[in-house]
Design a protein around this motif. Structure first.
Motif, PDB file in Angstrom:
ATOM      1  N   ILE A 144      84.240 -25.896 -53.161  1.00  0.00           N
ATOM      2  CA  ILE A 144      85.249 -25.241 -52.160  1.00  0.00           C
ATOM      3  C   ILE A 144      86.212 -24.259 -52.842  1.00  0.00           C
ATOM      4  O   ILE A 144      86.492 -23.312 -52.134  1.00  0.00           O
ATOM      5  CB  ILE A 144      85.926 -26.397 -51.060  1.00  0.00           C
ATOM      6  N   ASN A 145      86.683 -24.494 -54.015  1.00  0.00           N
ATOM      7  CA  ASN A 145      87.729 -23.559 -54.375  1.00  0.00           C
ATOM      8  C   ASN A 145      87.009 -22.296 -54.670  1.00  0.00           C
ATOM      9  O   ASN A 145      87.636 -21.161 -54.514  1.00  0.00           O
ATOM     10  CB  ASN A 145      88.201 -24.298 -55.905  1.00  0.00           C
ATOM     11  N   GLU A 146      85.783 -22.631 -55.344  1.00  0.00           N
ATOM     12  CA  GLU A 146      85.068 -21.103 -55.618  1.00  0.00           C
ATOM     13  C   GLU A 146      84.615 -20.339 -54.247  1.00  0.00           C
ATOM     14  O   GLU A 146      84.876 -19.046 -54.240  1.00  0.00           O
ATOM     15  CB  GLU A 146      83.993 -21.471 -56.490  1.00  0.00           C
ATOM     16  N   MET A 147      84.682 -21.278 -53.335  1.00  0.00           N
ATOM     17  CA  MET A 147      84.094 -20.560 -51.768  1.00  0.00           C
ATOM     18  C   MET A 147      85.571 -19.835 -51.309  1.00  0.00           C
ATOM     19  O   MET A 147      85.305 -18.626 -50.986  1.00  0.00           O
ATOM     20  CB  MET A 147      83.861 -21.442 -50.892  1.00  0.00           C
ATOM     21  N   LEU A 148      86.520 -20.219 -51.372  1.00  0.00           N
ATOM     22  CA  LEU A 148      87.610 -19.766 -51.107  1.00  0.00           C
ATOM     23  C   LEU A 148      87.953 -18.206 -51.861  1.00  0.00           C
ATOM     24  O   LEU A 148      88.172 -17.541 -51.103  1.00  0.00           O
ATOM     25  CB  LEU A 148      88.968 -20.611 -51.436  1.00  0.00           C
ATOM     26  N   ARG A 149      87.846 -18.526 -53.161  1.00  0.00           N
ATOM     27  CA  ARG A 149      87.955 -17.321 -53.980  1.00  0.00           C
ATOM     28  C   ARG A 149      86.891 -16.064 -53.881  1.00  0.00           C
ATOM     29  O   ARG A 149      87.140 -15.114 -53.906  1.00  0.00           O
ATOM     30  CB  ARG A 149      88.080 -17.617 -55.560  1.00  0.00           C
ATOM     31  N   ALA A 150      85.752 -16.734 -53.499  1.00  0.00           N
ATOM     32  CA  ALA A 150      84.796 -15.565 -53.161  1.00  0.00           C
ATOM     33  C   ALA A 150      85.120 -14.856 -52.045  1.00  0.00           C
ATOM     34  O   ALA A 150      84.774 -13.564 -51.796  1.00  0.00           O
ATOM     35  CB  ALA A 150      83.155 -16.360 -52.867  1.00  0.00           C
ATOM     36  N   CYS A 151      85.578 -15.454 -50.904  1.00  0.00           N
ATOM     37  CA  CYS A 151      86.094 -14.679 -49.579  1.00  0.00           C
ATOM     38  C   CYS A 151      87.062 -13.557 -49.900  1.00  0.00           C
ATOM     39  O   CYS A 151      87.005 -12.376 -49.528  1.00  0.00           O
ATOM     40  CB  CYS A 151      86.581 -15.823 -48.583  1.00  0.00           C
TER      41      CYS A 151
END
Length: 391
Positions: free
Chosen positions: A132-139
């Motif tokens: 989830i942390n990487e998903m937030l940063r990808a957005c």
């Protein structure tokens, strides 16, 4: 700075920030921490008329043209670590999770289609996704505005800080002012862990607007005022309060009246630093009949909001998560562009226009944003608008 490390089950931790005494008095156990995020600025962030900032797409919808959504809601996970009985997405809790690699590809696709914002929500609980942390940063890396709707448990290390680094706003569904009530409604014992996560967010936020959500039912309706006080004491920007609606079993009159009374008192806490947002506490919703007629010719709001489940299905609207008969297609099999422009989407939306979806947005269930969108779009579609030259 890293967020505090918290145990999974923290029933022995300190109590909530406010309590209700036997005499009914609300007592704050800690002083207010101040509003989260930046100082108040011009412009209403909670206005349903934000849709008017995208008038080019509104005009295209009215003209019958294909438009890509302004906002896409993405469910990272269909797993949930809470067990709320009235969860609108309960039928979606089937265990799927979006693959991180496909998620990153999808975000890149949406950027090229001029999607402006991503909301990570559920489905299940988004923060249980292992990346989830990487998903937030990808957005954020793709220049998209980011929102996060969560139960606040945030079991992955570093998620509170990742949210602050990337999200314009975070909304925590808390639904209680006291640990015992939270346990009754959410089926978990992590209330104080969630409070600490909220405090971390509000204490360290430079720009992220943090708010709490409360859905009132028979078990928690006497805590509406206490919840608003709790939200303010934690330093959040707002408390959003609405009541659950069950078309099969209307709330007793005495409970509805107590909800209304508590909501009225809670609203008195509203000021320029802390907002109390009341949803469906009017007679229109509290006394609504879910069989009432759909007031618009067509359901046009979903043209501007995409919904992608953790199973990869692209659903007609947020109320239809988990219902594959109202899916436009699956992003694990096709590109988002192919799905959004495809014949299946046109066929599904034709059935929605005819009411085959059951009109979950109507009745007293919600004062849905789709209602406002449909008001605006259906008016603009009228060929003859009486007194159009007056304002």
């Amino acid at each position: 700075m890293s967020p505090p490390v918290l145990p999974a089950d923290d029933t022995t931790l300190r109590p909530a920030a406010c309590s209700v005494a036997p005499d009914g008095e609300i007592r704050i156990l800690r002083p207010a921490a101040g509003r989260s995020g930046p100082p108040a600025q011009e412009g209403e962030p909670f206005s349903p008329y934000k849709i008017l900032n995208h008038f080019d797409r509104i005009q295209a919808v009215v003209a019958g043209e294909l438009v890509y959504p302004v906002t896409v809601e993405v469910d990272p996970s269909n797993k949930c670590n809470h067990r709320c009985q009235w969860c609108v997405s309960a039928q979606s809790h089937t265990g799927e999770q979006l693959e991180y690699e496909r998620f990153v590809e999808l975000i890149a696709e949406l950027e090229t289609q001029q999607v402006r914002s991503i909301v990570l929500k559920g489905g299940g609980e988004p923060t249980v996704h292992p990346q989830i942390n990487e998903m937030l940063r990808a957005c954020a890396d793709h220049g998209l505005a980011v929102g996060l709707i969560t139960n606040g448990s945030m079991p992955r290390e570093g998620t509170p800080q990742a949210a602050l680094d990337t999200a314009d706003w975070v909304r925590v569904s808390l639904d209680a002012a006291l640990p015992a009530t939270h346990r009754l409604i959410h089926g978990t014992t992590d209330f104080n862990r969630i409070l600490r996560n909220i405090e971390y967010l509000t204490t360290h936020s430079n720009r992220t607007v943090v708010g709490l959500n409360f859905v009132a039912d028979q078990r928690n309706h006497r805590e509406i005022v206490a919840f608003a006080q709790l939200a303010r004491s934690l330093g959040t920007a707002y408390a959003s309060i609405r009541c659950v609606f069950n078309p099969e079993a209307a709330l007793p009159v005495e409970i509805r009246e107590e909800m209304r009374r508590q909501a009225t008192v809670a609203k008195r806490l509203d000021n320029h630093q802390f907002r109390v947002l009341l949803g469906n506490f009017t007679d229109q919703y509290l006394n609504a009949d879910p069989r009432q007629a759909f007031p618009w010719r067509r359901c046009l709001g979903p043209n501007l909001v995409g919904v992608i489940g953790a199973d990869g299905e692209v659903y007609a609207c947020c109320f239809l998560r988990g219902n594959e008969s109202f899916s436009f297609g699956n992003v694990n099999d096709q590109s988002f562009e192919a799905i959004w422009t495809g014949s299946r989407r046109r066929e599904v939306m034709a059935r929605v226009d005819q009411g085959a979806c059951g009109r979950a947005c109507m009745g007293g269930m919600t004062s849905s944003r789709y209602n406002t969108y449909n008001d605006i779009l259906n008016y603009l579609m009228l060929e003859e608008k009486q007194h159009a030259d007056f304002i």
